[in-house]
Design a protein around this motif. Sequence first.
Motif, PDB file in Angstrom:
ATOM      1  N   GLU A 160      -9.437   2.093  -0.323  1.00  0.00           N
ATOM      2  CA  GLU A 160     -10.387   1.484   0.606  1.00  0.00           C
ATOM      3  C   GLU A 160     -11.392   0.602  -0.129  1.00  0.00           C
ATOM      4  O   GLU A 160     -11.949  -0.337   0.454  1.00  0.00           O
ATOM      5  N   ALA A 161     -11.613   0.894  -1.418  1.00  0.00           N
ATOM      6  CA  ALA A 161     -12.566   0.103  -2.201  1.00  0.00           C
ATOM      7  C   ALA A 161     -12.108  -1.340  -2.366  1.00  0.00           C
ATOM      8  O   ALA A 161     -12.925  -2.226  -2.633  1.00  0.00           O
ATOM      9  N   ILE A 162     -10.793  -1.581  -2.226  1.00  0.00           N
ATOM     10  CA  ILE A 162     -10.310  -2.960  -2.311  1.00  0.00           C
ATOM     11  C   ILE A 162      -9.790  -3.449  -0.959  1.00  0.00           C
ATOM     12  O   ILE A 162      -9.202  -4.525  -0.872  1.00  0.00           O
ATOM     13  N   GLY A 163      -9.998  -2.655   0.068  1.00  0.00           N
ATOM     14  CA  GLY A 163      -9.563  -3.071   1.400  1.00  0.00           C
ATOM     15  C   GLY A 163      -8.091  -2.922   1.637  1.00  0.00           C
ATOM     16  O   GLY A 163      -7.506  -3.641   2.460  1.00  0.00           O
ATOM     17  N   LEU A 164      -7.446  -1.977   0.932  1.00  0.00           N
ATOM     18  CA  LEU A 164      -6.005  -1.782   1.045  1.00  0.00           C
ATOM     19  C   LEU A 164      -5.702  -0.493   1.787  1.00  0.00           C
ATOM     20  O   LEU A 164      -6.231   0.565   1.442  1.00  0.00           O
ATOM     21  N   ALA A 167      -1.371  -3.877 -10.483  1.00  0.00           N
ATOM     22  CA  ALA A 167      -1.804  -5.259 -10.323  1.00  0.00           C
ATOM     23  C   ALA A 167      -0.826  -6.049  -9.474  1.00  0.00           C
ATOM     24  O   ALA A 167      -1.229  -6.850  -8.608  1.00  0.00           O
ATOM     25  N   ALA A 168       0.473  -5.853  -9.698  1.00  0.00           N
ATOM     26  CA  ALA A 168       1.474  -6.587  -8.929  1.00  0.00           C
ATOM     27  C   ALA A 168       1.389  -6.257  -7.444  1.00  0.00           C
ATOM     28  O   ALA A 168       1.511  -7.145  -6.585  1.00  0.00           O
ATOM     29  N   LEU A 169       1.152  -4.987  -7.124  1.00  0.00           N
ATOM     30  CA  LEU A 169       1.066  -4.591  -5.723  1.00  0.00           C
ATOM     31  C   LEU A 169      -0.217  -5.112  -5.075  1.00  0.00           C
ATOM     32  O   LEU A 169      -0.216  -5.504  -3.904  1.00  0.00           O
ATOM     33  N   VAL A 170      -1.304  -5.129  -5.844  1.00  0.00           N
ATOM     34  CA  VAL A 170      -2.555  -5.684  -5.309  1.00  0.00           C
ATOM     35  C   VAL A 170      -2.412  -7.188  -5.084  1.00  0.00           C
ATOM     36  O   VAL A 170      -2.854  -7.721  -4.057  1.00  0.00           O
ATOM     37  N   VAL A 171      -1.793  -7.876  -6.041  1.00  0.00           N
ATOM     38  CA  VAL A 171      -1.561  -9.317  -5.890  1.00  0.00           C
ATOM     39  C   VAL A 171      -0.705  -9.586  -4.654  1.00  0.00           C
ATOM     40  O   VAL A 171      -0.969 -10.503  -3.870  1.00  0.00           O
ATOM     41  N   GLU A 172       0.345  -8.764  -4.466  1.00  0.00           N
ATOM     42  CA  GLU A 172       1.201  -8.925  -3.292  1.00  0.00           C
ATOM     43  C   GLU A 172       0.413  -8.720  -2.001  1.00  0.00           C
ATOM     44  O   GLU A 172       0.564  -9.487  -1.039  1.00  0.00           O
ATOM     45  N   GLY A 195       0.818  -1.214   0.000  1.00  0.00           N
ATOM     46  CA  GLY A 195       0.000   0.000   0.000  1.00  0.00           C
ATOM     47  C   GLY A 195       0.845   1.255   0.000  1.00  0.00           C
ATOM     48  O   GLY A 195       0.577   2.202  -0.748  1.00  0.00           O
ATOM     49  N   GLY A 196       1.872   1.280   0.817  1.00  0.00           N
ATOM     50  CA  GLY A 196       2.758   2.432   0.854  1.00  0.00           C
ATOM     51  C   GLY A 196       3.513   2.625  -0.450  1.00  0.00           C
ATOM     52  O   GLY A 196       3.734   3.750  -0.900  1.00  0.00           O
ATOM     53  N   ARG A 197       3.901   1.522  -1.087  1.00  0.00           N
ATOM     54  CA  ARG A 197       4.613   1.634  -2.358  1.00  0.00           C
ATOM     55  C   ARG A 197       3.675   2.112  -3.464  1.00  0.00           C
ATOM     56  O   ARG A 197       4.096   2.856  -4.350  1.00  0.00           O
ATOM     57  N   TRP A 198       2.420   1.684  -3.395  1.00  0.00           N
ATOM     58  CA  TRP A 198       1.477   2.176  -4.407  1.00  0.00           C
ATOM     59  C   TRP A 198       1.242   3.672  -4.247  1.00  0.00           C
ATOM     60  O   TRP A 198       1.185   4.408  -5.231  1.00  0.00           O
ATOM     61  N   LEU A 199       1.114   4.155  -3.018  1.00  0.00           N
ATOM     62  CA  LEU A 199       0.945   5.590  -2.812  1.00  0.00           C
ATOM     63  C   LEU A 199       2.173   6.346  -3.314  1.00  0.00           C
ATOM     64  O   LEU A 199       2.049   7.400  -3.949  1.00  0.00           O
ATOM     65  N   ALA A 200       3.359   5.807  -3.072  1.00  0.00           N
ATOM     66  CA  ALA A 200       4.581   6.449  -3.571  1.00  0.00           C
ATOM     67  C   ALA A 200       4.588   6.481  -5.094  1.00  0.00           C
ATOM     68  O   ALA A 200       4.995   7.476  -5.712  1.00  0.00           O
TER      69      ALA A 200
END
Length: 244
Positions: A228-232, A141-146, A91-96
Amino acid sequence: MTASQTARQLARAELTRAIKEAATRQLAETGAAALSLRAVARDLGLASSALYRYFPSRDALLTALIIDAFNAIGEAAESGAAAAAAPAGPGGRWLAACRAVREWALLHPHEFALVYGSPVPGYQAPTDTVDPATRVTRLMAALVVEAHASGLLRPPARPLPGPGLVAQQVLDSAGGAPAAPYADLVERSLTLWVSLIGTISFELFGHLNKVITDCPAYFDAAMTVAAEAIGLDLLPPPPDGPPS
């Protein structure tokens, strides 16, 4: 390879770069729809016939600019995610990554508009734009999968109403739908990408003027709400934990 061949290759690469730079300036002045090889040639002091040896048509030049822009955006996102500290989690990496894309867009508004703004009349993007165009979504997608594999996603309060909302080829590229309660995770994950591009576009094109007092803070908030829509969780909890 001879020295003369190397010199010719270097000269061709340099002129190709100059042509793209001149075309980018024209995007800023007249927009993508008015991009003209003749105007680019005049800007560089070249004959139009010389330019056609590098780009045989306006569409070929547009395609080169589009590929460059998508690759630059993708590289910004990937670099932003990689630079985030490992403890930040997916989550933090996606925000970055999102912040890096926003920063790139603010520095390159016309290139961003070229790939995410209004379609250019009469232009049909070739298939070689697809891979650069999906760099950001592949990262997402990779970050969500992780996050899903690590048990970091909260299950949705209720599933989205069926049937599935994404094309089968998209579902296949994502490895299929996860098992319940995450069966609609692919659909939900699209909100991250749509929110990213949409929020940047609203800021970039002036739709948030006199609406938002702090654009960077609002951007983080928008990304957090979308996640939040995906619970992340994109941001770590406060040091004292959530309020009781």
